[in-house]
Enzyme design. Sequence first.
Site, mmCIF file in Angstrom:
data_model
loop_
_atom_site.group_PDB
_atom_site.id
_atom_site.type_symbol
_atom_site.label_atom_id
_atom_site.label_comp_id
_atom_site.label_asym_id
_atom_site.label_seq_id
_atom_site.Cartn_x
_atom_site.Cartn_y
_atom_site.Cartn_z
ATOM 1 N N GLU A 58 38.320 48.896 44.310
ATOM 2 C CA GLU A 58 37.521 48.018 43.245
ATOM 3 C C GLU A 58 37.696 46.400 43.556
ATOM 4 O O GLU A 58 36.946 46.498 43.837
ATOM 5 C CB GLU A 58 37.308 48.229 41.915
ATOM 6 C CG GLU A 58 36.616 47.629 40.823
ATOM 7 C CD GLU A 58 37.172 48.395 39.655
ATOM 8 O OE1 GLU A 58 38.184 48.431 39.194
ATOM 9 O OE2 GLU A 58 36.549 48.079 38.989
ATOM 10 N N HIS B 243 40.401 55.536 41.695
ATOM 11 C CA HIS B 243 39.998 54.462 42.294
ATOM 12 C C HIS B 243 40.750 53.085 43.310
ATOM 13 O O HIS B 243 41.825 53.935 42.951
ATOM 14 C CB HIS B 243 40.228 53.077 40.345
ATOM 15 C CG HIS B 243 39.596 53.597 38.992
ATOM 16 N ND1 HIS B 243 39.289 54.937 38.745
ATOM 17 C CD2 HIS B 243 38.562 52.946 38.948
ATOM 18 C CE1 HIS B 243 38.440 55.426 37.860
ATOM 19 N NE2 HIS B 243 37.495 53.624 37.643
HETATM 20 N N1 HPA Z 1 39.109 49.894 36.859
HETATM 21 C C1 HPA Z 1 39.832 50.334 36.538
HETATM 22 N N2 HPA Z 1 40.854 51.069 35.280
HETATM 23 C C2 HPA Z 1 39.356 51.017 34.712
HETATM 24 C C3 HPA Z 1 38.117 50.882 34.740
HETATM 25 C C4 HPA Z 1 37.335 50.325 36.241
HETATM 26 O O1 HPA Z 1 37.020 50.067 36.522
HETATM 27 N N3 HPA Z 1 37.363 51.101 33.753
HETATM 28 C C5 HPA Z 1 38.229 51.428 32.431
HETATM 29 N N4 HPA Z 1 39.539 51.311 33.185
HETATM 30 ZN ZN ZN Z 2 36.253 53.021 36.240
#
Ligand code: HPA
Ligand code: ZN
Length: 347
Positions: A209, A206
Amino acid sequence: MMTLIRPIAADRLPELLQLMPKAELHIHIEGSLEPELIFALAQRNGVRFPYANVEALRRAYAFSNLQSFLDIYYAGASVLLTEQDFYDMARAYFVKAAEDHVLHAELFFDPQTHTARGVAMDTVVKGLHRACVDAKAELGVSGLLIMCFLRHLSEEDAFATLEQALPFRDHIVGIGLDSGEVGNPPEKFARVFARCRQLGFRLVAHAGEEGPPAYVWTALDLLKVERIDHGVQSTHDAALMQRLAQDRIALTVCPLSNLKLCVFPDLASHTLGQLLAAGIAATVNSDDPAYFGGYMNDNFTRTFAALPLGAVEAYTLARNSFEASFIEPSAKQAFISQLDESFATFR
Ligand code: HPA
Ligand code: ZN
């Protein structure tokens, strides 16, 4: 080879989006736990859960940012204790996926959320793996598992988690990085990702975001990930946009998640169209469908209703999802052929 996509009337678009074969590459399986199943498992396991009922829990799903969601998400996962619990959770997801014509899904799981409560890695992985095997045989959906490290915890903790997972190496295709992003940059996990790479795991993280484009750069250059989960903040950095397009780095975009976590004020402001127009291999995914108000088809139909996207973008997103998946090349080709067939025969 790119199939020629015929334009279709706007009122036929929802049907096309529903019917087209697709892959889901960004689904936290703990985020597919519906309130009804949370309460059923709490009762089955005798776990005390801090909400009176399903309605009270649903009312709490009013998030202001990522952390406000994570607090409730980790509480929800606390009802999972046995191998059968993990199986039942993943099975429910696969049933929904099949309804939305998802042919292949790559499931994130967060073992540290469970091992910290005394649930063994063995319990988690065996339950999820058995659900993948049965989904293929009984629902025609293929599934792979991606183990995520929680980035709010230490790299040492991630190393210990990796060690616990090695007996199940064959059941885990890749490694990811999730949880609270801001203040926990990719570089915090450079050593453990290097080790995972040596071990032959596929790598994702990730990034971008809520965090800045700089985190996308370091996920690529230091962690050496193949895909970026979310990555929507990349539009603020022109050089990064070029890099993503040139290197065909897939972004696993999650529109309804971005909406619920206030990354964008509304779907009309979402930058999915901008990413596609820049030649970036974006995909559409549900992230945590039980918490964000929708599974794959909801994400596609609501996003397409809000943005000027049509049949060409639908095909591109579905095709990107297969291209960016970690399935073996022959299976990938077979899925893409099915996709082409569905567009060729759609009337
Ligand atoms: N972002 C980061 N961590 C997470 C997410 C997300 O969208 N969903 C579940 N854990
Ligand atoms: Zn996620």
